[in-house]
Design an enzyme around this catalytic site. Structure first.
Site, short mmCIF file in Angstrom:
data_model
loop_
_atom_site.label_atom_id
_atom_site.label_comp_id
_atom_site.label_asym_id
_atom_site.label_seq_id
_atom_site.Cartn_x
_atom_site.Cartn_y
_atom_site.Cartn_z
N GLU A 80 0.78 -1.34 0.07
CA GLU A 80 0.00 0.07 0.02
C GLU A 80 0.62 1.15 -0.02
OE1 GLU A 80 -3.97 -1.62 2.12
OE2 GLU A 80 -2.71 -0.28 3.17
N GLU A 111 -5.65 -8.42 1.13
CA GLU A 111 -6.16 -7.93 2.35
C GLU A 111 -7.82 -7.61 2.16
OE1 GLU A 111 -4.64 -4.95 4.71
OE2 GLU A 111 -2.38 -5.45 4.16
#
Length: 446
Positions: free
Chosen positions: A170, A358
């Site tokens: 991320e 995720e």
């Protein structure tokens, strides 16, 4: 369990797993030669984390990794995504290598394999060495070489057993929250920090991937991106244009240069200022032909025009103000977002394969009689997996799903309050208790 939702509908080659991160679980923050990371420094300052909590002990995975991997085996979870701590392996980020750190991850990897669990390794999950931050961190172009050297050490140490690699986790979050908003480590603010951090992170992702490919030609190499389904708040041109700008910032800023499409400058003009940091030849160094892309989705965002928001003239309309169901993080419960982001990213023809690396939710968990009856989390997972299936059945190249996360952990600036785990952790005694959602996942994976 919903009769219609069945693991077999995904086929035998679909990867199921859970994801964790070193800083959030390991603890042992200064044990056995480990150096200080930006998150160690940040969490040791007052007022940076809710309740002034820190991750000095976290879940103590460093000392309890066998117990947690045993639970993975017991739950029948075949794939375990975890990250390596840069400062455990290289205490100052460059130069000296800490053999105790190398040994720790060798032990984790070996024990996973012994228990029939496949290790998936993330090289960088936000815990930059503080010694490198003192030299500018992600704003210093030298970080491309520092990161490449670190990658090479990891690839040589573990590549004989680890087949699945993720370069970074991320980048939009660690650059945005850490180098623009200042709410995450290292706590820097403003465009003058954010823009160089973005460009150097893009270059480092590709450089790290090239280094992995050079050392491990047969490895499965990817990198992960956070993404949200973005919609305009109202049916107005100003909100629609604001949503396009927000989408460019939140979803497209990192994936497009990685795919050799350049930065989304047309839809987010402030990115023109990146030219201050782009050097000749960089456009070719930004891209890499990844084997897969990891997507991490939790919710959708509704966006409206905002005159007072600098650079993007757009703001998010909070879920609580819209009176919709939310998680403990204040995020809207909106499983259809998963389908939308899969369709969106699948439209990039350059992406060979997508894994959801995720997805999960924090709800108020109550431990009573050795049990956590977390109905909301179970439903959240079922509904999101259903959306993955729908996208897959429509031809999306999605071939994996990893729950965030295995155990309750240290949730960055939110501290220990939001619990995302399939396993409850009592942070005083560190006792583990599988939640009902964990038992559901176990049953589903059978």
């Amino acid at each position: 369990m919903s009769d219609s939702l069945n693991r077999n509908l995904f086929g035998g080659q679909f990867h199921w797993g859970v994801s964790t991160a070193a800083f959030q679980t390991e603890g042992a923050w200064n044990a056995d030669g480990k150096g200080e990371s930006i998150w160690d420094t940040f969490t040791h300052k007052k007022g940076k984390v809710k309740g002034n909590q820190n991750a000095d002990t976290a879940c103590d995975f460093y000392h309890r990794y066998k117990q947690d991997i045993d639970l993975l085996k017991e739950m029948g979870i075949p794939n375990f995504r975890f990250s390596l701590s840069w400062t455990r392996i290289m205490p100052r980020g460059a130069g000296e290598v800490n053999q105790a750190g190398i040994d720790f991850y060798n032990n984790v990897i070996n024990y996973c394999i012994e228990q029939g669990v496949t290790p998936w390794v993330t090289l960088y999950h936000w815990d930059l060495p503080q010694a490198l931050e003192a030299q500018g961190g992600w704003t210093n172009r030298n970080i491309i070489n520092w990161f490449s050297d670190y990658t090479a050490i990891c690839a040589k140490a573990y590549g004989d057993r680890v087949k699945h690699w993720m370069v970074m986790n991320e980048p939009a979050v660690f650059t945005g929250a850490g180098y623009f908003l200042g709410i995450h480590a290292p706590g820097r603010r403003g465009l003058r920090n954010f823009l160089p951090a973005v460009h150097h992170a893009v270059l480092s992702i590709a450089a790290g991937a090239r280094k992995l490919r050079e050392i491990l030609p047969d490895a499965d190499i990817g990198t992960t991106f956070s993404c949200s389904h973005i919609e305009p708040y109202r049916d107005r041109l100003s909100d629609k244009q604001a949503a396009i700008r927000a989408d460019a910032l939140i979803n497209r800023l990192f994936i497009e240069p990685t795919l050799d499409l350049g930065y989304p400058v047309k839809d987010l003009p402030v990115l023109k200022k990146l030219t201050d940091y782009i050097q000749p030849g960089d456009e070719h160094l930004m891209a890499f032909d990844f084997d897969f892309i990891g997507l991490q989705n939790y919710t959708r965002e509704l966006v409206k025009y905002s005159f007072f928001t600098p650079y993007i003239s757009a703001s998010l309309v909070k879920a609580k103000d819209r009176k919709v169901p939310t998680t403990e993080m204040g995020w809207e419960v909106y499983p259809h977002a998963m389908y939308e982001v899969l369709k969106k990213f699948n439209a990039y023809s350059q992406i060979k394969q997508i894994y959801i690396t995720e997805n999960g939710a924090a709800f108020k968990d109550v431990l009573a009689n050795e049990r956590v009856n977390d109905v909301e989390r179970t439903k959240y997972l079922q509904d999101n997996i259903t959306q993955v299936l729908k996208a897959r059945q429509e031809g999306c190249r999605v071939n994996g799903y990893f729950v965030w996360t295995l155990t309750d952990n240290f949730e960055w600036a939110e501290g220990y309050h939001p619990r995302f785990g399939l396993i409850h952790v009592n942070f005083e005694t560190l006792k583990r208790t599988i939640k009902d959602s964990g038992y559901w996942y176990q049953e589903f994976l059978k």
